[in-house]
Design a protein around this motif. Sequence first.
Motif, PDB file in Angstrom:
ATOM      1  N   LYS A 115      -8.910  12.117   8.241  1.00  0.00           N
ATOM      2  CA  LYS A 115      -8.869  11.192   6.964  1.00  0.00           C
ATOM      3  C   LYS A 115      -9.269  11.874   6.260  1.00  0.00           C
ATOM      4  CE  LYS A 115     -10.861   6.571   6.295  1.00  0.00           C
ATOM      5  NZ  LYS A 115     -11.414   5.700   6.398  1.00  0.00           N
ATOM      6  N   ASN A 353     -11.153   0.389  -3.406  1.00  0.00           N
ATOM      7  CA  ASN A 353     -10.529   0.619  -2.491  1.00  0.00           C
ATOM      8  C   ASN A 353      -9.636   1.136  -1.519  1.00  0.00           C
ATOM      9  OD1 ASN A 353      -8.401  -0.992  -2.014  1.00  0.00           O
ATOM     10  ND2 ASN A 353      -8.319  -2.646  -1.477  1.00  0.00           N
ATOM     11  N   GLU A 354      -9.744   1.600   0.029  1.00  0.00           N
ATOM     12  CA  GLU A 354      -8.507   2.606   0.362  1.00  0.00           C
ATOM     13  C   GLU A 354      -7.297   2.514   0.544  1.00  0.00           C
ATOM     14  OE1 GLU A 354      -9.427   2.987   4.439  1.00  0.00           O
ATOM     15  OE2 GLU A 354     -12.369   3.326   4.129  1.00  0.00           O
ATOM     16  N   LYS A 355      -7.052   0.969   0.250  1.00  0.00           N
ATOM     17  CA  LYS A 355      -5.515   0.623  -0.522  1.00  0.00           C
ATOM     18  C   LYS A 355      -5.404   1.078  -2.300  1.00  0.00           C
ATOM     19  CE  LYS A 355      -5.317  -2.645   2.964  1.00  0.00           C
ATOM     20  NZ  LYS A 355      -5.513  -4.120   3.552  1.00  0.00           N
ATOM     21  N   GLY A 356      -5.849   1.801  -2.575  1.00  0.00           N
ATOM     22  CA  GLY A 356      -5.495   2.002  -4.166  1.00  0.00           C
ATOM     23  C   GLY A 356      -5.878   0.790  -5.285  1.00  0.00           C
ATOM     24  N   THR A 377      -3.690  -1.729  -9.335  1.00  0.00           N
ATOM     25  CA  THR A 377      -3.415  -1.525  -8.442  1.00  0.00           C
ATOM     26  C   THR A 377      -2.644   0.175  -8.866  1.00  0.00           C
ATOM     27  OG1 THR A 377      -2.214  -3.693  -7.413  1.00  0.00           O
ATOM     28  CG2 THR A 377      -1.350  -1.636  -6.184  1.00  0.00           C
ATOM     29  N   GLU A 379      -2.568   4.022  -6.383  1.00  0.00           N
ATOM     30  CA  GLU A 379      -1.110   4.384  -5.471  1.00  0.00           C
ATOM     31  C   GLU A 379      -2.495   4.018  -3.844  1.00  0.00           C
ATOM     32  OE1 GLU A 379       0.918   7.786  -6.010  1.00  0.00           O
ATOM     33  OE2 GLU A 379       1.744   6.189  -7.584  1.00  0.00           O
ATOM     34  N   PRO A 380      -1.788   4.217  -3.058  1.00  0.00           N
ATOM     35  CA  PRO A 380      -2.595   3.905  -2.288  1.00  0.00           C
ATOM     36  C   PRO A 380      -2.394   5.885  -1.076  1.00  0.00           C
ATOM     37  CG  PRO A 380      -0.835   3.419  -1.277  1.00  0.00           C
ATOM     38  CD  PRO A 380      -1.191   3.452  -2.196  1.00  0.00           C
ATOM     39  N   THR A 381      -3.623   6.741  -0.371  1.00  0.00           N
ATOM     40  CA  THR A 381      -4.948   6.431  -0.267  1.00  0.00           C
ATOM     41  C   THR A 381      -5.951   6.787  -1.174  1.00  0.00           C
ATOM     42  OG1 THR A 381      -4.024   5.846   2.017  1.00  0.00           O
ATOM     43  CG2 THR A 381      -5.939   6.280   2.352  1.00  0.00           C
ATOM     44  N   ILE A 382      -6.832   5.893  -1.348  1.00  0.00           N
ATOM     45  CA  ILE A 382      -7.959   6.334  -2.181  1.00  0.00           C
ATOM     46  C   ILE A 382      -9.269   5.882  -1.810  1.00  0.00           C
ATOM     47  CG2 ILE A 382      -9.310   6.043  -4.724  1.00  0.00           C
ATOM     48  CD1 ILE A 382      -6.277   5.469  -5.961  1.00  0.00           C
ATOM     49  N   LEU A 383      -9.599   7.683  -1.422  1.00  0.00           N
ATOM     50  CA  LEU A 383     -11.351   7.639  -0.640  1.00  0.00           C
ATOM     51  C   LEU A 383     -12.190   8.279  -1.533  1.00  0.00           C
ATOM     52  CD1 LEU A 383      -9.532   9.148   2.561  1.00  0.00           C
ATOM     53  CD2 LEU A 383     -10.274   7.014   2.097  1.00  0.00           C
ATOM     54  N   ASN A 397      -6.122  10.476  -5.453  1.00  0.00           N
ATOM     55  CA  ASN A 397      -5.798  10.457  -4.212  1.00  0.00           C
ATOM     56  C   ASN A 397      -5.751  11.998  -3.567  1.00  0.00           C
ATOM     57  OD1 ASN A 397      -3.046  10.586  -5.045  1.00  0.00           O
ATOM     58  ND2 ASN A 397      -2.972   8.217  -4.050  1.00  0.00           N
TER      59      ASN A 397
END
Lengths: 407, 386
Positions: A115, A353-356, A377, A379-383, A397
Amino acid sequence: MKMRLSAGAALLLAFPLTSLGAGDWTQFRGPSGNGISPEIGTPTRLDPARSIAWKVALPGRGLSSPIVVAERLFLTCASGPRQDRLHLFCFSTRDGKRLWERQFWATGRTMTQSKTCVAAPSPATDGRRIFALFSSNDLFCVDLDGNLLWLRGLTRDYPNASNSLGMASSLLVVGDTVIAQIENDSDSFAAGLDAATGVNRWRIERPKSANWVTPVLVGELGAGRPIVALQSSKGVQLVEASNGRVAGSYDATAATIPSSCAGGGVVYVPCNGITALRAAGEGQAVQKLWEAKTLRPQTASPMLIGNRLFVATGAGMLICADARTGEKVWQLRLKGPFSASPVAATNHAYLINEKGFLQVVDINPEAKEGRLVGELTLEPTILSTPAIAGGALYIRNDSTLWKIAGG
Amino acid sequence: MNEFCRIAVVVFFTTFFFSSAGRATVAESIAAIRAVGPEGKGNAEAARGWQELARADAAVLPELFRAMDGANELAANWLRSAVETIVDRSLASGGQLPLDALHDILRDTGRNPRARRFAYELIARVQPGIANGIIPRMTDDPSLELRYDAVQRLIEEGGRLAAEAKADEATRVYRRALDSAREIKQIQQIKGAMDKLGVTVDLPRHFGFLMQWRLIGPFDNTGRKGFDMVLPPEQAIDLAAEYPGKTGPVRWAPFTSEHEYGLINFNLPYGPLKEVTGYAYAEFQSDAARPAELRLGCKNAWKLWANGRLLFSRDEYHRGMEIDQYRFPVELKAGKNSILIKVCQSEQTETWTKEWEFQLRVCDARGTAILSADRPPSTIAKGTPK
């Protein structure tokens, strides 16, 4: 649980210690390390057609946050089958144009849990120099034009200083000292490096335990003696930034992922929920002001704005608490989960959030509760924690960097 | 001497002086950079040298690439950054890169592999179509990055052939890819494709995992104190000896891994114990004295010895394990070489702390397996990739 502060310690609590531009975002969670920007005019009503000012493709993975100095954005990535190619980019904030790129070969271990990745620590700046650290413990210092000033390979120097899950603590620059928490189960230490040469000013042993938190500036111990808080699973140490002398400590089981924030001489530590510690006054002990078990940050670090403390929980709740008491003021259900820490400007908090999915919450102190006012919105994944500068947000991301503006 | 001659002489000597001075400065700057050492030693001098180099003309690039040969990793990064700076400035001002010299560096397989890949990338930057002419020839290149791209093309070709039901041709291509592949993910990808074609791949042999060991244990590691404790196997290898263990007398016993990634699992002979220490011992027969690498994967605390010399010790528990997690250059002797590893299990009770195991292979610096002269036939069974 033990608390102590060396005799003679007196926190003067002066901010800031640098003379950076008001609109710069100089480190993980911004110039204060609390997630806030003094900016006004950041976007609040978001629209996919108008709010994405530009986006650029990135060649490698990264959890690090962008930093911004004088309309230049600096960002790290890691690429290659073993993530052993380390990238440091400079983009123009105006149009996303790549101004320069520097690549380096990793000299330390690049293994990480899936991750996270090698470009997890965020870079930091003193306004003249960029300091970029990677999970491999490679540390580079360049000027704003990308000219290399010095480099270190900390795993070459200290071969057991690594974490097989990956390192993620970001750098903190205090005056002319670059502070790194290289903490792990084996050779665990914190160091202050000379910002001009990269040579150790000090290096102190730290608890032998994996740790991913970032140090925070607390204030000053006497004139010109800045103090930083080093958080770990064993509690908090207060350390003089220039020489590494331990000025006080608080022993408890603190979190090892979300980092503390600090303001007014109080450190808000992710520990039994949140624990507020004051280290103030000549010869006074570190004082626990309050402990709020219901404020439970999981991965995202808390955010401090004046007398209000904000915590994004693992379940997707944004909680606003009174920083003077720890009492909950309001809470708002959002769409989680959050790895990125919340950031704020213009009385608005930004949580991605993690889903972007970016959510904008009106946190005007005059209002009785927070209110969701904008969504976008990506794009995932955003940490990665966003940066705020020049009236815009910058979010990245593993493949894209976005500028969110207008609206 | 007329005026024209006087001017010509001045121009000649001025040019000679400055070009000579320039070369000396480059050499001195490179020397300063190559002298960088641990804990920031030499950083200030390297920075001054770097500034000199970064101002130089693109003609200096071949010299900077040559300086990467034998340079330590820190110095190589200094030099790489100087090259990037010169290249950026040169191209931005409409200048040219010394492409012939860069091609020479790329072709010379005796040079620093990373530097050769870097030279290739600079060539490709100004000649974007060059990859098709270069990469397919790189399947056995010392640069693992160049080789990776070449192997990837073979994998894609194998996939096309397999999709066209040309199983024999696909197998030949995948076999070539496997022979060349050194990156774990590519090897696993090829293995998966060959499995579908019904072709057996001997992964332990490909990697060079040591499968035959002798194990002894469990010894005590209560409070993690066993890690620093010098127990009898560390003092002398006596395969017939009996020692007091944690729960009774312990003796050496043979253990053969049946795992396709060479896992040596102490839990199999001893059960899922906690706060224990085990040792594994292997003998490797080398045909000749030669340099090699021992590459270890282990998520327990461990110490590793080769021919009685401690190579490294690490007291990290359960943070992760992967193939080639740790690499140690060694000099193999002709004949018997002893390898001893100590593996400690902690007191942790979480589900992800059950493993008490390691995997170790012998290979060259590029990751090519070196097999013991007495290696028996394969004993592989199905296992979970690590």
